[in-house]
Design a protein around this motif. Sequence first.
Motif, short mmCIF file in Angstrom:
data_model
loop_
_atom_site.label_atom_id
_atom_site.label_comp_id
_atom_site.label_asym_id
_atom_site.label_seq_id
_atom_site.Cartn_x
_atom_site.Cartn_y
_atom_site.Cartn_z
N ARG A 17 -8.41 13.04 -17.04
CA ARG A 17 -9.20 12.34 -16.01
C ARG A 17 -9.08 13.51 -14.66
NH1 ARG A 17 -8.55 9.49 -11.39
NH2 ARG A 17 -6.38 8.97 -12.08
N LEU A 18 -10.31 13.93 -14.19
CA LEU A 18 -10.49 14.87 -13.13
C LEU A 18 -10.44 14.05 -11.95
CD1 LEU A 18 -13.48 16.91 -13.96
CD2 LEU A 18 -11.04 17.68 -14.07
N PRO A 19 -9.77 14.76 -10.85
CA PRO A 19 -9.61 14.11 -9.47
C PRO A 19 -11.02 14.05 -8.94
CG PRO A 19 -7.83 15.92 -9.73
CD PRO A 19 -8.98 16.03 -10.86
N GLU A 60 -1.31 13.07 -7.01
CA GLU A 60 -2.05 12.70 -8.38
C GLU A 60 -1.58 13.73 -9.53
OE1 GLU A 60 -6.35 12.08 -10.19
OE2 GLU A 60 -6.23 12.09 -8.16
N LEU A 61 -1.46 15.05 -9.04
CA LEU A 61 -1.45 16.12 -9.96
C LEU A 61 0.36 16.25 -10.21
CD1 LEU A 61 -3.77 18.77 -8.79
CD2 LEU A 61 -3.77 17.30 -10.72
N GLY A 62 0.92 15.75 -8.86
CA GLY A 62 2.58 15.82 -9.41
C GLY A 62 3.04 17.27 -8.92
N GLY A 79 -1.23 26.07 -6.74
CA GLY A 79 -2.34 26.07 -5.74
C GLY A 79 -3.37 27.14 -6.25
N ARG A 80 -2.68 28.43 -6.58
CA ARG A 80 -3.55 29.64 -6.85
C ARG A 80 -4.29 29.43 -8.22
NH1 ARG A 80 0.11 32.52 -3.79
NH2 ARG A 80 1.62 32.51 -5.58
N THR A 81 -3.41 28.80 -9.12
CA THR A 81 -4.08 28.56 -10.25
C THR A 81 -5.34 27.49 -10.25
OG1 THR A 81 -2.04 29.01 -11.49
CG2 THR A 81 -3.46 27.66 -12.65
N LEU A 82 -5.12 26.46 -9.53
CA LEU A 82 -6.12 25.55 -9.53
C LEU A 82 -7.34 26.04 -8.48
CD1 LEU A 82 -7.03 22.50 -9.95
CD2 LEU A 82 -5.80 21.88 -7.81
#
Length: 307
Positions: A17-19, A60-62, A79-82
């Motif tokens: 599920r996407l944020p 939510e992502l932990g 954070g850089r990956t996302l």
Amino acid sequence: MISDKDGELESHINSTRLPSLLALRCFEAAARLEHFSRAADELHLTHGAVSRAVRLLEEELGVALFERRSRRVYLTDAGRTLAKAVGQGLDLMRQAVAELRASACQQRRWVLSCEPTLLMRWLIPRWPDFQARHPGVEVHLVAGGGPFAFGSGMDLAIRRNDFPWPPGCHAAPLFAEQVGPVCRPDKVAAWFGVAPAQAGCPPGVPCLHTRTRPGAWAQWAAAAGQPLPEGAGQTFEHFYFSLQAAVAGLGVAIGPWHMVRDDLDSGVLAAPLGFVEDGSRYCLLAPQPIQPGSLQADLLAWLRAQA
């Protein structure tokens, strides 16, 4: 067994599920600018709203997406990956939206065909006013005279009713054709005498003719109740050439008032015998009836106002 299966299914749903899109937009702006306040300004949100959206996203992502140091924030590896993935996704969405908007604009692009001389000498000089009133509408003006068909990329047409129109065509009258002899002002006395309006068109006046309106002089003579002039003159390929020849002082041309009104106002041409209606008129032609309140209706009203 049942509870284990249910738990695995719930876990799978939570992992895919996407944020919320708002949280991802807040994160992307903060990641790109490395500043929550600047991100808030860009998104027209408050600093608190951006900070809260990012914090909820991290929960939510932990994972921690930022390192917070004093008033600055720095991306973590997660954070850089996302940020890379979200940035690419938003770019794809922006591209799709731009393409859809461009397609919608293309669908609003009309083709308006107009008789060449009327287009050149009357419509184009006034067209900036219509564009200023309808900046979001693109109308492509093309020169065309005589028979036509709406199925060939043409949406609307301006024509004089001197030939049969296509079956099913809807005509909205614009103005009656008014014609009269025109020449340079400094030639009036020599060619028409001292009181030209009463004297008519004297013999020997150099008449200018055109192959695209070969009956122009005869139609004027019949409408004005004047004899057809017998003076020798030149013949030109197109109607607007004969009008330009009159401007150059080569002779007298039959000039429709709408096509020469600017030259009359500026003093480039004179109409020593005035103008008479020749029984024809110009119309805006459309494949369907023009609906009130439509953009076509706005165009029709504007054209009539210019007449």
